[in-house]
Design an enzyme around this catalytic site. Sequence first.
Site, PDB file in Angstrom:
ATOM      1  CB  SER A  68      59.543  67.822   9.401  1.00  0.00           C
ATOM      2  OG  SER A  68      58.252  67.472   9.816  1.00  0.00           O
ATOM      3  CE  LYS A  71      56.626  66.368   6.868  1.00  0.00           C
ATOM      4  NZ  LYS A  71      56.667  66.279   8.268  1.00  0.00           N
ATOM      5  CE1 TYR A 193      55.036  62.573   7.431  1.00  0.00           C
ATOM      6  CE2 TYR A 193      53.885  61.952   9.441  1.00  0.00           C
ATOM      7  CZ  TYR A 193      54.524  62.907   8.676  1.00  0.00           C
ATOM      8  OH  TYR A 193      54.676  64.186   9.150  1.00  0.00           O
ATOM      9  CE1 TYR A 244      56.897  72.168   8.139  1.00  0.00           C
ATOM     10  CE2 TYR A 244      58.085  72.969  10.038  1.00  0.00           C
ATOM     11  CZ  TYR A 244      57.815  71.981   9.139  1.00  0.00           C
ATOM     12  OH  TYR A 244      58.462  70.801   9.231  1.00  0.00           O
ATOM     13  CB  VAL A 262      58.724  68.729  15.885  1.00  0.00           C
ATOM     14  CG1 VAL A 262      57.809  69.674  15.137  1.00  0.00           C
ATOM     15  CG2 VAL A 262      58.378  67.278  15.622  1.00  0.00           C
TER      16      VAL A 262
HETATM   17  O1  DON Z   1      53.994  64.292  11.687  1.00  0.00           O
HETATM   18  C1  DON Z   1      54.451  64.939  12.617  1.00  0.00           C
HETATM   19  O2  DON Z   1      53.783  65.741  13.238  1.00  0.00           O
HETATM   20  C2  DON Z   1      55.918  64.736  12.952  1.00  0.00           C
HETATM   21  N1  DON Z   1      56.296  63.378  12.714  1.00  0.00           N
HETATM   22  C3  DON Z   1      56.807  65.610  12.109  1.00  0.00           C
HETATM   23  C4  DON Z   1      56.487  67.031  12.267  1.00  0.00           C
HETATM   24  C5  DON Z   1      57.618  67.917  12.042  1.00  0.00           C
HETATM   25  O3  DON Z   1      58.774  67.642  12.308  1.00  0.00           O
HETATM   26  C6  DON Z   1      57.220  69.211  11.592  1.00  0.00           C
HETATM   27  N2  DON Z   1      58.282  70.090  11.826  1.00  0.00           N
HETATM   28  N3  DON Z   1      58.635  71.000  12.301  1.00  0.00           N
END
Ligand code: DON
Length: 308
Positions: A68, A71, A193, A244, A262
């Site tokens: 993320s 993003k 994505y 978040y 993540v």
């Molecule tokens: O879409 C997802 O769940 C992961 N590719 C990215 C999520 C993420 O990194 C959220 N962060 N903390």
Amino acid sequence: MAIMLLSFLPVLERIAEEIEGLAGRGRPADYIPALAAADTGRFGMAVAELDGTVYGVGDWQEPFSTQSVTKVYTLALALAREGDILWEHVGREPSGNPFNSLVQLEYENGIPRNPFINAGALAVTDQLHQLTGDASGALLDFLREESGNPDLDFDRDVAASETDRGDRNAALAHFMASYGNIVNPVPTLLRQYFRQCSIAASCADLALATGFLARHGIRADGSRLLTRSQAKQVNAVMLTCGTYDAAGDFAYRVGLPGKSGVGGGIIAVVPGRCTVCVWSPGLDERGNSVAGVAALDRFTTITGLSVF
Ligand code: DON
């Protein structure tokens, strides 16, 4: 007042020593099988100054799954091309909900709260794909150029692993499409994505790639990506939404615009001064790196470099 520093290296070395016991805490993101085996003992941290000078400690040159953190860059690329029309597709309020939550979307008619929860990032990637014809390719080119590292690439195993477990992101995308807030076919959007999330980069790469936000919108080559005002807006949304449902605690502890992923990476911006990237794969229950947040907390406490 901020301490004047000749080099960030002694600060980084001190932080690495102080948080040594924290690397290893938390759990890797096991809902993405390709990330589940990550070694939570790894820790890296890098600071990039405005002129591209980089300092680092630990595993700061080791590529990890950016997830993320990307993003931020897709938001910047879409905002640069589309301007304020982008905000018709995504809001800019903290969600107070987990990053992959579905609940607010129905109440708010398919317009996600902000660009940094998964629904919001899907809406931004959809717009960027419409504008460029290849959102993840535009992102990869941008990251390679800003970091000066032509070897940055997608991690096909991670992208495949996320596709296998992609039901929740697919649900978010289909739900938004039902409100007319997704223009590309959902399978196309999801492919874009997942490719975007799979990019592997090091702390040094990401600290450099985020420099435009510390330089008020100016890219590494001196050209302008964002207006000064847009750079302020992206930094503000990072501060309020970048971690978040832990954004309040992150602002309290770190006091900088930041964005986590993540994979265990977090990028933070000191406008007008530098960027900081930290990586350690052990996550807390909200999906933020335990050692990473602690290291950034120590960084702003030791240096006095925060926006407050
Ligand atoms: O879409 C997802 O769940 C992961 N590719 C990215 C999520 C993420 O990194 C959220 N962060 N903390």
